[in-house]
Design a protein around this motif. Structure first.
Motif, PDB file in Angstrom:
ATOM      1  N   ASP A  45       0.858  -1.180   0.000  1.00  0.00           N
ATOM      2  CA  ASP A  45       0.000   0.000   0.000  1.00  0.00           C
ATOM      3  C   ASP A  45       0.899   1.237   0.000  1.00  0.00           C
ATOM      4  O   ASP A  45       1.673   1.444   0.934  1.00  0.00           O
ATOM      5  CB  ASP A  45      -0.890  -0.016   1.239  1.00  0.00           C
ATOM      6  N   PRO A  46       0.820   2.099  -1.026  1.00  0.00           N
ATOM      7  CA  PRO A  46       1.713   3.267  -1.095  1.00  0.00           C
ATOM      8  C   PRO A  46       1.607   4.179   0.122  1.00  0.00           C
ATOM      9  O   PRO A  46       2.618   4.705   0.601  1.00  0.00           O
ATOM     10  CB  PRO A  46       1.259   3.990  -2.371  1.00  0.00           C
ATOM     11  N   ALA A  47       0.386   4.357   0.650  1.00  0.00           N
ATOM     12  CA  ALA A  47       0.216   5.227   1.815  1.00  0.00           C
ATOM     13  C   ALA A  47       0.893   4.629   3.040  1.00  0.00           C
ATOM     14  O   ALA A  47       1.486   5.343   3.852  1.00  0.00           O
ATOM     15  CB  ALA A  47      -1.270   5.457   2.085  1.00  0.00           C
ATOM     16  N   HIS A  48       0.801   3.309   3.182  1.00  0.00           N
ATOM     17  CA  HIS A  48       1.446   2.647   4.314  1.00  0.00           C
ATOM     18  C   HIS A  48       2.958   2.744   4.202  1.00  0.00           C
ATOM     19  O   HIS A  48       3.658   3.002   5.198  1.00  0.00           O
ATOM     20  CB  HIS A  48       1.020   1.185   4.385  1.00  0.00           C
ATOM     21  N   GLN A  54       8.347   7.707   6.786  1.00  0.00           N
ATOM     22  CA  GLN A  54       8.381   8.912   7.599  1.00  0.00           C
ATOM     23  C   GLN A  54       8.776   8.591   9.044  1.00  0.00           C
ATOM     24  O   GLN A  54       9.593   9.288   9.647  1.00  0.00           O
ATOM     25  CB  GLN A  54       7.027   9.613   7.560  1.00  0.00           C
ATOM     26  N   VAL A  55       8.202   7.543   9.619  1.00  0.00           N
ATOM     27  CA  VAL A  55       8.499   7.185  11.007  1.00  0.00           C
ATOM     28  C   VAL A  55       9.949   6.732  11.168  1.00  0.00           C
ATOM     29  O   VAL A  55      10.595   7.030  12.175  1.00  0.00           O
ATOM     30  CB  VAL A  55       7.534   6.079  11.492  1.00  0.00           C
ATOM     31  N   CYS A  56      10.481   6.039  10.164  1.00  0.00           N
ATOM     32  CA  CYS A  56      11.813   5.449  10.292  1.00  0.00           C
ATOM     33  C   CYS A  56      12.935   6.331   9.749  1.00  0.00           C
ATOM     34  O   CYS A  56      14.112   6.044   9.999  1.00  0.00           O
ATOM     35  CB  CYS A  56      11.861   4.092   9.587  1.00  0.00           C
ATOM     36  N   THR A  67      14.260  -2.906   5.201  1.00  0.00           N
ATOM     37  CA  THR A  67      13.582  -3.310   6.432  1.00  0.00           C
ATOM     38  C   THR A  67      12.062  -3.330   6.295  1.00  0.00           C
ATOM     39  O   THR A  67      11.374  -3.908   7.144  1.00  0.00           O
ATOM     40  CB  THR A  67      13.961  -2.368   7.583  1.00  0.00           C
ATOM     41  N   TYR A  68      11.515  -2.704   5.246  1.00  0.00           N
ATOM     42  CA  TYR A  68      10.055  -2.601   5.149  1.00  0.00           C
ATOM     43  C   TYR A  68       9.358  -3.958   5.027  1.00  0.00           C
ATOM     44  O   TYR A  68       8.314  -4.173   5.673  1.00  0.00           O
ATOM     45  CB  TYR A  68       9.654  -1.704   3.976  1.00  0.00           C
ATOM     46  N   PRO A  69       9.841  -4.916   4.214  1.00  0.00           N
ATOM     47  CA  PRO A  69       9.113  -6.190   4.102  1.00  0.00           C
ATOM     48  C   PRO A  69       8.963  -6.935   5.427  1.00  0.00           C
ATOM     49  O   PRO A  69       8.087  -7.801   5.546  1.00  0.00           O
ATOM     50  CB  PRO A  69       9.958  -6.994   3.101  1.00  0.00           C
ATOM     51  N   TYR A 185       5.689   3.821  15.790  1.00  0.00           N
ATOM     52  CA  TYR A 185       6.130   2.656  15.033  1.00  0.00           C
ATOM     53  C   TYR A 185       5.105   1.531  15.115  1.00  0.00           C
ATOM     54  O   TYR A 185       4.906   0.792  14.138  1.00  0.00           O
ATOM     55  CB  TYR A 185       7.486   2.170  15.533  1.00  0.00           C
ATOM     56  N   ALA A 186       4.433   1.407  16.253  1.00  0.00           N
ATOM     57  CA  ALA A 186       3.398   0.385  16.391  1.00  0.00           C
ATOM     58  C   ALA A 186       2.273   0.599  15.384  1.00  0.00           C
ATOM     59  O   ALA A 186       1.699  -0.371  14.863  1.00  0.00           O
ATOM     60  CB  ALA A 186       2.842   0.391  17.812  1.00  0.00           C
ATOM     61  N   GLU A 187       1.950   1.861  15.093  1.00  0.00           N
ATOM     62  CA  GLU A 187       0.877   2.163  14.145  1.00  0.00           C
ATOM     63  C   GLU A 187       1.210   1.652  12.751  1.00  0.00           C
ATOM     64  O   GLU A 187       0.331   1.177  12.029  1.00  0.00           O
ATOM     65  CB  GLU A 187       0.616   3.669  14.109  1.00  0.00           C
ATOM     66  N   VAL A 188       2.469   1.764  12.338  1.00  0.00           N
ATOM     67  CA  VAL A 188       2.820   1.344  10.975  1.00  0.00           C
ATOM     68  C   VAL A 188       3.254  -0.110  10.907  1.00  0.00           C
ATOM     69  O   VAL A 188       3.158  -0.738   9.849  1.00  0.00           O
ATOM     70  CB  VAL A 188       3.931   2.247  10.370  1.00  0.00           C
ATOM     71  N   SER A 189       3.724  -0.667  12.025  1.00  0.00           N
ATOM     72  CA  SER A 189       4.247  -2.037  12.000  1.00  0.00           C
ATOM     73  C   SER A 189       3.235  -3.074  12.462  1.00  0.00           C
ATOM     74  O   SER A 189       3.353  -4.254  12.120  1.00  0.00           O
ATOM     75  CB  SER A 189       5.487  -2.140  12.901  1.00  0.00           C
TER      76      SER A 189
END
Length: 281
Positions: A45-48, A54-56, A67-69, A185-189
C-alpha cells in the motif's frame, strides 16, 4: 514440511488476545513446528509505505527500504508463533538479532509471495534461541530474506558471550528519540507489544520506561546509509541494551571490507544499543 496457505494477512487484533492466552501456558517441547505459512499476491500500500518511511527516517520513494518487508511478514510471524504446537509463548520472548538479505531492489508496484517458517532451535547461555525465517519471492525466486533470532529465557546451557563494548566511540551523529516513537512505530508495524507503548505497561514487564522497537532502531540506522547502499546487500544486527524512551542516542559508522560496520549507543554512556554491518553481495 507442511504448508499452510493464507489468502489474506492474519488479523493482528485477533492474534494479540491469542498471544495473551498463550502466555498462561508453560514453555514445553524441544522441537519447532515444521509448518510453513505462505501467502501469495502480497502487494504494498503506497500510503502505508510512506507512513513507514516517515516514522523510520527514509525518504519517500517507490523502492522499498530493505527493512520494510519485515512489516509485511510480521502478521505471519505472529500467526506462526501463536499456534498451539509452538513450544514457547510469544509474550516474554526477546528479539536478539536480525539479518536481512536483499538480493535486488524491491519496487512498490511488484507482487510477492511471502513464506514464513521457524527453524534451528538451539541452546543459549540464558535459555533457548531459534530463528524465524521470512522470504519474499518473485516467480519462485527469493528476492529478500529476513532471519529474526528470538530468545526464550530460562534454563540456559549455551556458552557465555562477552558483554558488548563500543568499537568506535566517536559518534557521527546524535539523534533524539521521542517518547512516542514506540506508539508511532506500532501504528505502521502492527507490533503493539506493551513494552513499547507506555511507561506503565512497560513497567508491568520489568522495564523502567517504554522501549523503542528493535526493528525501528535498525531501520533508522539503515536510513543513515541511503544513497550509498548497493542494490544487493546484507544488513545484520545484534540488539544489545534497550533504548529507554525518550532518549538521546549516538550513531557511529565506519568502512569495513566491502561495506560498513555501525553502532547505535547511549549518548550519555558508552553502552551499545545495537551493533551491525552492511555487506554488499
Amino acid at each position: 514440511m507442511g504448508v499452510k496457505e493464507l489468502h489474506e494477512s492474519p488479523s493482528l487484533s485477533s492474534l494479540y488476545p491469542k498471544a495473551l492466552l498463550g502466555s498462561l501456558r508453560k514453555s514445553g517441547g524441544s522441537t519447532l513446528p515444521s509448518t510453513e505459512f505462505v501467502r501469495e499476491g502480497v502487494v504494498v500500500d503506497p500510503a502505508h509505505l510512506a507512513a513507514y518511511n516517515q516514522v523510520c527516517g527514509f525518504r519517500l520513494d517507490d523502492v522499498l527500504p530493505a527493512t520494510y518487508p519485515h512489516i509485511l511478514a510480521f502478521p505471519l510471524q505472529m500467526a506462526l508463533m501463536t499456534e498451539a504446537d509452538f513450544p514457547f509463548p510469544l509474550l516474554g520472548m526477546v528479539h536478539v538479532a536480525n539479518r536481512i538479505t536483499q538480493h535486488r531492489q524491491l519496487r512498490l508496484d511488484e507482487s510477492f509471495t511471502l513464506r514464513v517458517r521457524a527453524e534451528d532451535l538451539r541452546p543459549h547461555e540464558k535459555g533457548k534461541q531459534f530463528d524465524v525465517v521470512s522470504e519474499l519471492l518473485v516467480n519462485d525466486s527469493p528476492v529478500w530474506t529476513d532471519v529474526s533470532t528470538y530468545l526464550r529465557r530460562g534454563g540456559g546451557s549455551g556458552e557465555k558471550t562477552s558483554r558488548g563494548q563500543l568499537s568506535q566511540p566517536s559518534p557521527n551523529a546524535i539523534w533524539p528519540v521521542p517518547g512516542d516513537i514506540g506508539r508511532r512505530y506500532a501504528e505502521v508495524s502492527g507490533d503493539r507489544n506493551p513494552i513499547h507503548l507506555h511507561p506503565i505497561t512497560a513497567k508491568a514487564f520489568g522495564f523502567p520506561a517504554a522501549i523503542a522497537h528493535g526493528m525501528w532502531t535498525k531501520a533508522h540506522a539503515l536510513a543513515a546509509f541511503e544513497g550509498r547502499l548497493p542494490e544487493a546487500f546484507t544488513v545484520d544486527v545484534k540488539f544489545k541494551q534497550p533504548v529507554l524512551l525518550p532518549a538521546k542516542v549516538a550513531f557511529t559508522s565506519w568502512s569495513e571490507g566491502d561495506g560498513w560496520a555501525f553502532e547505535l549507543w547511549n549518548a550519555r554512556k558508552p553502552k551499545p544499543h545495537l551493533e551491525g554491518s552492511v555487506v554488499a553481495l
